[in-house]
Design a protein around this motif. Sequence first.
Motif, PDB file in Angstrom:
ATOM      1  N   VAL A 160      -1.911  -0.814 -11.596  1.00 19.82           N
ATOM      2  CA  VAL A 160      -3.252  -0.678 -11.011  1.00 19.82           C
ATOM      3  C   VAL A 160      -3.638  -1.956 -10.270  1.00 19.82           C
ATOM      4  N   THR A 161      -3.358  -3.113 -10.865  1.00 21.01           N
ATOM      5  CA  THR A 161      -3.671  -4.394 -10.217  1.00 21.01           C
ATOM      6  C   THR A 161      -2.896  -4.547  -8.917  1.00 21.01           C
ATOM      7  N   LEU A 162      -1.597  -4.222  -8.964  1.00 21.61           N
ATOM      8  CA  LEU A 162      -0.778  -4.315  -7.757  1.00 21.61           C
ATOM      9  C   LEU A 162      -1.284  -3.372  -6.671  1.00 21.61           C
ATOM     10  N   GLU A 163      -1.699  -2.182  -7.058  1.00 21.23           N
ATOM     11  CA  GLU A 163      -2.206  -1.219  -6.088  1.00 21.23           C
ATOM     12  C   GLU A 163      -3.398  -1.796  -5.328  1.00 21.23           C
ATOM     13  N   ARG A 164      -4.326  -2.416  -6.068  1.00 20.02           N
ATOM     14  CA  ARG A 164      -5.506  -3.007  -5.426  1.00 20.02           C
ATOM     15  C   ARG A 164      -5.117  -4.165  -4.525  1.00 20.02           C
ATOM     16  N   GLU A 165      -4.191  -4.993  -4.989  1.00 13.70           N
ATOM     17  CA  GLU A 165      -3.762  -6.140  -4.177  1.00 13.70           C
ATOM     18  C   GLU A 165      -3.092  -5.676  -2.886  1.00 13.70           C
ATOM     19  N   ILE A 166      -2.296  -4.623  -2.977  1.00 14.34           N
ATOM     20  CA  ILE A 166      -1.627  -4.074  -1.789  1.00 14.34           C
ATOM     21  C   ILE A 166      -2.661  -3.509  -0.824  1.00 14.34           C
ATOM     22  N   TRP A 167      -3.642  -2.809  -1.341  1.00 15.12           N
ATOM     23  CA  TRP A 167      -4.707  -2.258  -0.485  1.00 15.12           C
ATOM     24  C   TRP A 167      -5.474  -3.386   0.209  1.00 15.12           C
ATOM     25  N   ASP A 168      -5.746  -4.479  -0.543  1.00 12.71           N
ATOM     26  CA  ASP A 168      -6.468  -5.602   0.056  1.00 12.71           C
ATOM     27  C   ASP A 168      -5.671  -6.211   1.201  1.00 12.71           C
ATOM     28  N   LEU A 169      -4.365  -6.398   0.989  1.00 15.18           N
ATOM     29  CA  LEU A 169      -3.522  -6.972   2.037  1.00 15.18           C
ATOM     30  C   LEU A 169      -3.387  -6.037   3.231  1.00 15.18           C
ATOM     31  N   ALA A 170      -3.435  -4.725   2.965  1.00 16.52           N
ATOM     32  CA  ALA A 170      -3.312  -3.750   4.046  1.00 16.52           C
ATOM     33  C   ALA A 170      -4.641  -3.538   4.769  1.00 16.52           C
ATOM     34  N   GLY A 171      -5.737  -3.872   4.092  1.00 16.29           N
ATOM     35  CA  GLY A 171      -7.038  -3.655   4.701  1.00 16.29           C
ATOM     36  C   GLY A 171      -7.506  -2.217   4.624  1.00 16.29           C
ATOM     37  N   GLU A 172      -6.863  -1.406   3.802  1.00 19.99           N
ATOM     38  CA  GLU A 172      -7.268  -0.004   3.634  1.00 19.99           C
ATOM     39  C   GLU A 172      -6.590   0.563   2.394  1.00 19.99           C
ATOM     40  N   GLU A 173      -7.150   1.646   1.893  1.00 23.77           N
ATOM     41  CA  GLU A 173      -6.537   2.363   0.783  1.00 23.77           C
ATOM     42  C   GLU A 173      -5.602   3.441   1.331  1.00 23.77           C
ATOM     43  N   PHE A 174      -4.436   3.586   0.723  1.00 23.13           N
ATOM     44  CA  PHE A 174      -3.477   4.610   1.137  1.00 23.13           C
ATOM     45  C   PHE A 174      -2.568   4.911  -0.042  1.00 23.13           C
ATOM     46  N   VAL A 175      -1.804   5.991   0.062  1.00 23.26           N
ATOM     47  CA  VAL A 175      -0.883   6.370  -1.004  1.00 23.26           C
ATOM     48  C   VAL A 175       0.389   5.552  -0.849  1.00 23.26           C
ATOM     49  N   ILE A 176       0.571   4.588  -1.719  1.00 25.98           N
ATOM     50  CA  ILE A 176       1.714   3.671  -1.596  1.00 25.98           C
ATOM     51  C   ILE A 176       3.033   4.420  -1.756  1.00 25.98           C
ATOM     52  N   GLY A 177       3.031   5.475  -2.554  1.00 26.99           N
ATOM     53  CA  GLY A 177       4.251   6.244  -2.774  1.00 26.99           C
ATOM     54  C   GLY A 177       4.620   7.165  -1.633  1.00 26.99           C
ATOM     55  N   SER A 178       3.772   7.255  -0.597  1.00 31.43           N
ATOM     56  CA  SER A 178       4.068   8.105   0.555  1.00 31.43           C
ATOM     57  C   SER A 178       4.794   7.294   1.622  1.00 31.43           C
ATOM     58  N   PRO A 179       6.068   7.616   1.925  1.00 35.72           N
ATOM     59  CA  PRO A 179       6.793   6.868   2.970  1.00 35.72           C
ATOM     60  C   PRO A 179       6.080   6.906   4.317  1.00 35.72           C
ATOM     61  N   GLN A 180       5.458   8.065   4.650  1.00 35.98           N
ATOM     62  CA  GLN A 180       4.781   8.173   5.939  1.00 35.98           C
ATOM     63  C   GLN A 180       3.573   7.237   6.009  1.00 35.98           C
ATOM     64  N   GLN A 181       2.730   7.259   4.948  1.00 35.47           N
ATOM     65  CA  GLN A 181       1.547   6.409   4.964  1.00 35.47           C
ATOM     66  C   GLN A 181       1.918   4.934   4.868  1.00 35.47           C
ATOM     67  N   LEU A 182       2.916   4.626   4.048  1.00 33.63           N
ATOM     68  CA  LEU A 182       3.363   3.236   3.930  1.00 33.63           C
ATOM     69  C   LEU A 182       3.942   2.754   5.257  1.00 33.63           C
ATOM     70  N   GLY A 183       4.743   3.602   5.906  1.00 35.44           N
ATOM     71  CA  GLY A 183       5.314   3.228   7.195  1.00 35.44           C
ATOM     72  C   GLY A 183       4.249   2.953   8.239  1.00 35.44           C
ATOM     73  N   ALA A 184       3.188   3.769   8.237  1.00 35.86           N
ATOM     74  CA  ALA A 184       2.103   3.560   9.203  1.00 35.86           C
ATOM     75  C   ALA A 184       1.444   2.202   8.983  1.00 35.86           C
TER      76      ALA A 184
END
Length: 865
Positions: free
Chosen positions: A503-527
């Motif tokens: 959960v902590t990593l998920e929030r940190e990744i969203w902060d670095l990305a500047g948006e919330e997205f499904v990290i497990g989705s290759p399409q959303q992660l690729g975008a």
Amino acid sequence: MPPGNGDSPRELFLIDGNSLAYRAFFALPESISTSDGRPTNAIFGFASMLVKILTDYGQVPTVVVWDAGMSGRKDISPDYKAQRSTRPDLLKLQWPHLRPLVEAFGYRNISVEGFEADDVIAALTEQAKERGVPVMVVTGDRDAYQLVDDGVRIMSTSRGVTDTKVYDRDAVIERYGIPPELVPDFIGLKGDTSDNIPGVPGIGDKTAADLLQKFGDLEGVLSSVDKITGAKRKQNLIDHADNARMSKLLATMVRDVPLDIDLEVEFTRVPDRSNLRTVFRDWELRDPLRRLEEALEAAELETIPRPEDVDTITVKTGLARHPTDITRMKGEEIVVTLAAPEVPEGELIPREPMWRFAAYGGGNIALAGETDDPKLVIAALGDRPVIAHDAKQLGDVPQNLVFDTAVAGYLLDPARRGYPLDELAEERGIGADAGDELATYAVLIHELAKRQRPQIEERGVGDLMNQVELPLVHVLRECEKQGIKLDTKQLETVATRIRADVVTLEREIWDLAGEEFVIGSPQQLGAVLFEKLELSRKRRGKTGFSTDAKVLQAIRDEHPIIPKIERYRELSKLAQTYLDALPNWIGDDGRLHTTFEQTTAATGRLSSINPNLQNIPIRTETGREIRACFIPEPGNVLLSVDYNQVELRVLAHIANEQVLRDIFLRGEDVHTETASAVFDLPPDQLDVGMRSKAKMVNYGIVYGLSAFGLADRLQIPQDEAKAFIDRYLERFPAVAQFMKDAVTQAKEHGYVSTLLGRRRQIPEIRASNWQVRSLGERLAVNTVIQGTAADIIKIAMVNCHRALAKAGLKTRTILQIHDELLFEGPPEEMEQATEIVSREMIGAAQLDPPLTVNAGVGDNWLSAK
């Protein structure tokens, strides 16, 4: 007129053998082969097409025509088909077997010296038309469309082997815009690159069709050049008029070929169904055989003894008199089958289910019935020889298991996806009348074993079967029954922390990305990575740029988000695969009981499922925490003993590499010494990176790692990786020779063998495709080393099991994990158990350098390791 139904004669099928054979060869993977390594992709495709005709049209008169010359076309144009390469080697190996395959169907092979198959087909078509016989021409060649007429159709295989389309006159016009008789004119204008027919430059299909529609035929086009628009096109028609006429001549089929064939006879031919099935089974054409049987309707398999006169009794717990009825069974060997009762999906099997069973003794079924305790059946067999199919599924393995048809199937063909009894029996021509399912299965197993035994001996794997695999069935089943205890409270503690980290990593990744997205989705992660953050795009997949582990590794230093994504993936996978799943597999006894798969890996390695306990990581901190959750019963401890670099020792032994052997004999660190030899530096001057590269190459050799693969793993240029491997092989010349020898054996025989004779077919080694062939070369090297190591750990398991039992110890084997064996027993036995296990594991194979092991005892799996 040939015989037909009523007034309509049956359609005569004329097949262009060369066209179909080449199309089959290039349409199907070159890796298709028999269990003994014979390539079969062309044979498979050719047979599949013949079965399709049989399925779609029934038993029709069929003639297969083969090339036997150029019909004089080389005299017209020396360049005709000059670009065609020689027949590929893999196709050469299969070519002599295509005509016998045709004959097995009851069809006629024909070739006329000096003539191409097209022209012979044209002549046969004319002969059939004169007699009012309809014709279907089966070919992938476009020039054959000129034969289409009333009563003459083309079955085109140009879209694949069995993906066909039938053309009549209207279909030809619809496709090309011209009638069939203008096909030679059409090719005269546009040419045909496949046959090296030049045509007129700049004129393609549409232009050629348009010109013929407007001016009638080739001569009409050439005589009307002044009416044709386009200066370049007009000039090409003037300059290449002679080429156009020559091209038309080359494309025009010869219809007066001298023939020595009586069509009346072709309508009387019928297949030798027994021989046809024998041919299909010999070439292991499993799917075509299944469709063939459906097409022939009646299976006509060899009938096995009918399971009749079954003595039905009921065996219940505690009633010892019933199992003695087994002594009435005839024959020297007994087959036993057991099946749990059918239970509706979603419901549990009752705690005390009634099991149905049958036993067969070679004459009649002598015992069949049901019991709530299958152990009674197994125990009643005593030391009588028993045959089974997948004996582990009986629950308790018979004491004197002398043959297992599933294991035999695996040894004969280790690359199969599975070994179902019905399939193995059918491939050997064994069929059974309908009857009691278990009783029928017992007889099927008995008959299948009779056919597999000589094959096992012929293949040279009899000792492997009798001394390794069959005894191992007992050991694996005992391991499954023993299971291993799991500290669920400690596991939940680890799981709670890991979930919080995720959960902590998920929030940190969203902060670095500047948006919330499904990290497990290759399409959303690729975008996010490649569009928003504009990181380097490495490899495109089907749905966008890849975000797999290798890509993330390559761009790890480009943005702080990448290491967090990698950690997120690692923890999420561990949570899903182990932390969340393992408690669900705990049995009533509080222990996990994995199922070992003995017949899955082509190299001979064991695997485990439900749950998979072989892939729990040991190199990561979280993986080690999970291992610490595996514990013994109160009053016991765990003993872990694993081989020390067994695969590299096997490599040194098989390659007879003295430099590598001496490193082990001196007790030096093999990776450090390898780096020292490759970089020509003393050990104390090596840095960590040098040792890492040496370690990667050491194991890369075992796993068939290429320069490309090494470059990818170490993130270094490919030429640097190649130079490193080259230096390695210079320092270890015997290893280089071993690799060459393994590849040579695979190319010559179609398979490689381990030290104990286990075979693996390597059909990829003969592929014309470079990537497929390179894979085959890696598999050849890898299989010899990994397969031998797999054989060694199996021998060790069997010997340790026997030695511990002989010593009267309570210590038992509970797990096998790659090169490690895990035992559980009382602490007071550990000194003796360690000595016994170490001795038996080291003595499992006499290698030079010798095998060595590391042993540890602890209160959990991690501390024992």
